[in-house]
Design a protein around this motif. Structure first.
Motif: not given
Length: 108
Positions: A95-96, A27, A99
């Motif tokens: 978040p996955w 990141y 997505r």
């Protein structure tokens, strides 16, 4: 259950924390990856301190009997730790889940 299965689970869960360093480094730019990992290390150690202290606070809500806290005190303290771990895992995986799919779908 075989003790080999339990020890394998302990090893897998213990080794999983190492992945957080690699994920965090992806990141940040290479120049800041070391600082980010150092900060994560501080949070790992600080988090462990806070959780151990909080476990002690929960245990102290019961009166020791013969020098030990009752079994229910440990059950509740460890259950609360488990709930926090599940919440952290969901937060990490969220978040996955959200997505969008990388496969392009075309309609005619």
């Amino acid at each position: 259950m075989s003790s080999y299965v339990l020890w394998a689970a302990v090893a897998a869960v213990g080794a999983a924390t190492v992945l957080s360093y690699a994920i965090l480094a992806s990141y940040f730019p290479k120049e800041l990856a070391g600082r980010a990992n150092a900060a994560l290390n501080v949070f790992h150690i600080g988090g462990a301190f806070v959780l151990q202290y909080a476990t002690g606070v929960v245990l102290e809500h019961w009166t020791p009997q013969a020098g030990h806290y009752p079994e229910i005190a440990y059950q509740i303290a460890f259950f609360l730790n488990l709930v926090l771990q599940i919440i952290a895992w969901v937060w990490f995986a969220f978040p996955w889940v959200l997505r969008p799919s990388t496969s392009a779908r075309f309609s005619d």
